[in-house]
Design an enzyme around this catalytic site. Structure first.
Site, PDB file in Angstrom:
ATOM      1  N   SER A 135       0.935  -1.318  -0.071  1.00 44.70           N
ATOM      2  CA  SER A 135       0.162   0.021   0.148  1.00 44.70           C
ATOM      3  C   SER A 135       0.990   1.234  -0.160  1.00 44.70           C
ATOM      4  O   SER A 135       2.070   1.205   0.632  1.00 44.70           O
ATOM      5  CB  SER A 135      -0.788  -0.009   1.442  1.00 44.70           C
ATOM      6  OG  SER A 135      -1.644   1.242   1.198  1.00 44.70           O
ATOM      7  N   LYS A 189      -4.474  -6.900   3.445  1.00 50.21           N
ATOM      8  CA  LYS A 189      -4.241  -5.730   2.184  1.00 50.21           C
ATOM      9  C   LYS A 189      -5.986  -5.579   1.895  1.00 50.21           C
ATOM     10  O   LYS A 189      -6.197  -4.310   1.690  1.00 50.21           O
ATOM     11  CB  LYS A 189      -3.534  -6.122   1.257  1.00 50.21           C
ATOM     12  CG  LYS A 189      -3.381  -4.927   0.082  1.00 50.21           C
ATOM     13  CD  LYS A 189      -3.220  -3.753   0.383  1.00 50.21           C
ATOM     14  CE  LYS A 189      -2.708  -3.090  -0.441  1.00 50.21           C
ATOM     15  NZ  LYS A 189      -3.599  -2.706  -1.513  1.00 50.21           N
ATOM     16  N   HIS A 192      -7.541  -3.691   4.655  1.00 49.02           N
ATOM     17  CA  HIS A 192      -7.152  -2.358   4.478  1.00 49.02           C
ATOM     18  C   HIS A 192      -7.808  -1.538   3.282  1.00 49.02           C
ATOM     19  O   HIS A 192      -8.018  -0.432   3.521  1.00 49.02           O
ATOM     20  CB  HIS A 192      -5.664  -2.334   4.122  1.00 49.02           C
ATOM     21  CG  HIS A 192      -4.969  -1.210   3.731  1.00 49.02           C
ATOM     22  ND1 HIS A 192      -5.022  -0.562   2.517  1.00 49.02           N
ATOM     23  CD2 HIS A 192      -3.979  -0.229   4.326  1.00 49.02           C
ATOM     24  CE1 HIS A 192      -4.340   0.632   2.451  1.00 49.02           C
ATOM     25  NE2 HIS A 192      -3.774   0.684   3.277  1.00 49.02           N
ATOM     26  N   ASN A 193      -7.752  -2.245   2.368  1.00 46.50           N
ATOM     27  CA  ASN A 193      -8.503  -1.422   1.129  1.00 46.50           C
ATOM     28  C   ASN A 193      -9.955  -1.180   1.371  1.00 46.50           C
ATOM     29  O   ASN A 193     -10.572  -0.138   0.814  1.00 46.50           O
ATOM     30  CB  ASN A 193      -8.343  -2.234  -0.285  1.00 46.50           C
ATOM     31  CG  ASN A 193      -6.892  -2.131  -0.690  1.00 46.50           C
ATOM     32  OD1 ASN A 193      -5.846  -1.762   0.026  1.00 46.50           O
ATOM     33  ND2 ASN A 193      -6.850  -2.478  -2.195  1.00 46.50           N
ATOM     34  N   GLU A 196     -10.038   1.760   3.161  1.00 44.33           N
ATOM     35  CA  GLU A 196     -10.096   2.917   2.644  1.00 44.33           C
ATOM     36  C   GLU A 196     -11.322   3.271   1.902  1.00 44.33           C
ATOM     37  O   GLU A 196     -11.322   4.452   1.968  1.00 44.33           O
ATOM     38  CB  GLU A 196      -8.810   2.401   1.631  1.00 44.33           C
ATOM     39  CG  GLU A 196      -8.440   3.615   0.629  1.00 44.33           C
ATOM     40  CD  GLU A 196      -7.584   3.087  -0.444  1.00 44.33           C
ATOM     41  OE1 GLU A 196      -7.975   3.313  -1.648  1.00 44.33           O
ATOM     42  OE2 GLU A 196      -6.762   2.138  -0.112  1.00 44.33           O
TER      43      GLU A 196
END
Length: 480
Positions: A135, A189, A192-193, A196
């Protein structure tokens, strides 16, 4: 570029020289790693060498076989191609030229279950396999990303020094740590996205509400977000929001010339799908995904704008709305992270990954898109209570939510009264209210399910599962 560091004997092959691949290659070289570069279209490899070949110790390869011959065993090869079939194709080609003990790293946005499948297949051949979340975008890849590597510990040990060297550093601590086995890195990840997505949607709703209700200009909003970035909302996304709003084109704000259709690459959708399978109420992230889908229906929205009625709006927006939006944004952001970390905990339990949630907050403090000031508070919360069921229950966040609650409710009411859609704000508040209730309306839901489908229910006053013959004799029977 930063000065070149000395890492004698360290080598890495990079397959795929798109924006992320070429910048990670340059980052590796800047830290003294000898980097072999390969791209399926050789012209791009030649362009890379012409533009960046003098920045470090690069060796260009025209074929994967040549790339393998350029690297000393045990080799490490970083694959930076589009998720899906291109990754499988790259792996199939690499296993023909690599040897036992070599390691393949997938640094793209692969679906974690694909990574689990690939890891099992590759490791059977005696090769190491790492699914590494990356990231930070273009700048992060070049100057220091947040890295989330998952795989065997032996595979990680092979490349740990190189990965921690190129990662972002906060207080001298690399934003890179071993995540867990097989698909753990790409799962982290993915979440995480998802966070986001929620973060960006909340920022967009803040922008829309202040602009629509108060009539603020893009320039005025840029100043507001700039001020917010100097306080507890300090984060990369708040910072760049001020930059986007301040940018002008042909004498007007560029943001006004951008079509209101948000695209997506799938990681947010994967996050919501995974949460559904794990039984995690990921409402904020899912609303953000749905909002992007609705934005893509531009022609339908334009048509509906002249057909569907909205509320009759009279009078000015409440005074203090800007301050209220700041409070609501902070509270909703807490909910988004609380849901995301609950999702991480559920995935860890389901797959036996033993994720260290505090460590994840640590590596997200720098380099990544969701880096924010309050990640330090998340780190502290899990250090104090590793089994914390929800971040909302940690003292700092519990108090912050209580303090923001009046403003949060005023923001939702103002938006509803004025017909301004705020799906992420509203769902975050609804989640908070639902989570804090000792007893909700699901008792009626279960009664209805038992009526039409004999699904049974549990009682608060005695043990066991029960079914009522609602439309027959009305008697209740115990079923276990």
């Amino acid at each position: 570029m930063s000065k070149v560091f000395n890492m004698p004997g360290k080598e890495m092959g990079v397959v795929g020289l798109g924006t992320m691949g070429l910048n990670l290659a340059r980052n590796l070289a800047s830290h003294g790693v000898r980097v072999g570069v390969y791209n399926r279209t050789h012209r791009r490899t030649e362009e890379f060498m012409a533009n960046f070949g003098k920045e470090g110790d690069f060796a260009a390869a025209a074929t994967l076989d040549e790339l393998a011959s350029l690297l000393q065993p045990p080799r490490a090869v970083l694959v930076m191609v589009n998720a899906g079939p291109p990754v499988d194709e790259s792996i199939d080609a690499l296993i023909k030229v690599l040897e036992r003990g070599d390691t393949i790293i997938d640094g793209g946005n692969s679906f974690f279950q694909d990574t689990q499948r690939r890891a099992a297949a590759v490791e059977k051949l005696g090769l190491g396999y790492i699914g590494c979340g990356v990231s930070g975008g273009e700048e992060g890849a070049l100057h220091g990303p947040s890295l989330m590597p998952g795989g065997t510990r032996a595979s990680y040990a092979h490349v740990e020094e190189m990965l921690t060297a190129i990662a972002a550093k906060v207080d001298g601590v690399p934003c890179c740590t071993y995540i867990g086995p097989d698909g753990a890195g790409h799962f982290v990840k993915m979440v995480h996205n998802g966070i986001e997505y929620a973060d960006i949607q909340l920022i967009a709703e803040s922008y829309d509400l202040m602009r629509s209700a108060l009539g603020l200009s893009a320039e005025e909003l840029a100043s507001i977000f700039r001020d917010w970035n100097n306080g507890r909302l300090q984060s990369y996304l708040i910072e760049i929001t001020s930059h986007v709003l301040a940018k002008r084109d042909d004498g007007r704000p560029l943001v006004d010339a951008i079509e209101d259709e948000a695209e997506q690459k799938g990681t947010g959708r994967w996050t919501s799908q995974s949460a559904l399978e794990l039984g995690v109420p990921l409402t904020g992230i899912t609303e953000a995904v749905f909002a992007r889908m609705l934005s893509s229906q531009k022609a339908r929205r334009v048509n509906a704008s002249g057909v569907l009625a909205g509320p009759a709006v009279s009078g000015k927006a409440p005074s203090g709305l800007v301050d209220d939006v700041q409070e609501a944004l902070y509270a909703s952001k807490i909910v988004a992270y609380a849901q995301g970390f609950e999702h991480l905990a559920a995935g860890s339990k389901e797959h036996g990954w033993n994720l260290d949630l505090g460590a994840l907050a640590t590596i997200w403090r720098g380099g990544c898109i969701i880096r924010a000031k309050f990640l330090d508070r998340i780190k502290e919360a899990y250090e104090e209570s590793p089994d914390l069921p929800s971040l909302m229950l940690a003292t700092f966040f519990k108090d912050a939510l209580a303090d923001a609650q009046p403003a949060w409710r005023r923001v939702v009411k103002t938006a509803v009264d004025r017909g301004i859609p705020i799906p992420a704000f509203a769902s975050s508040l609804a989640y908070y209210d639902g989570y804090r209730r000792a007893r909700g309306p699901a008792n009626l839901i279960q009664g209805l399910r038992d009526y039409f489908g004999a699904h049974t229910y549990h009682r608060v006053d005695r043990d066991g599962a029960y079914h009522t013959r609602w439309a027959q004799d009305g008697n209740e029977v115990r079923t276990d």
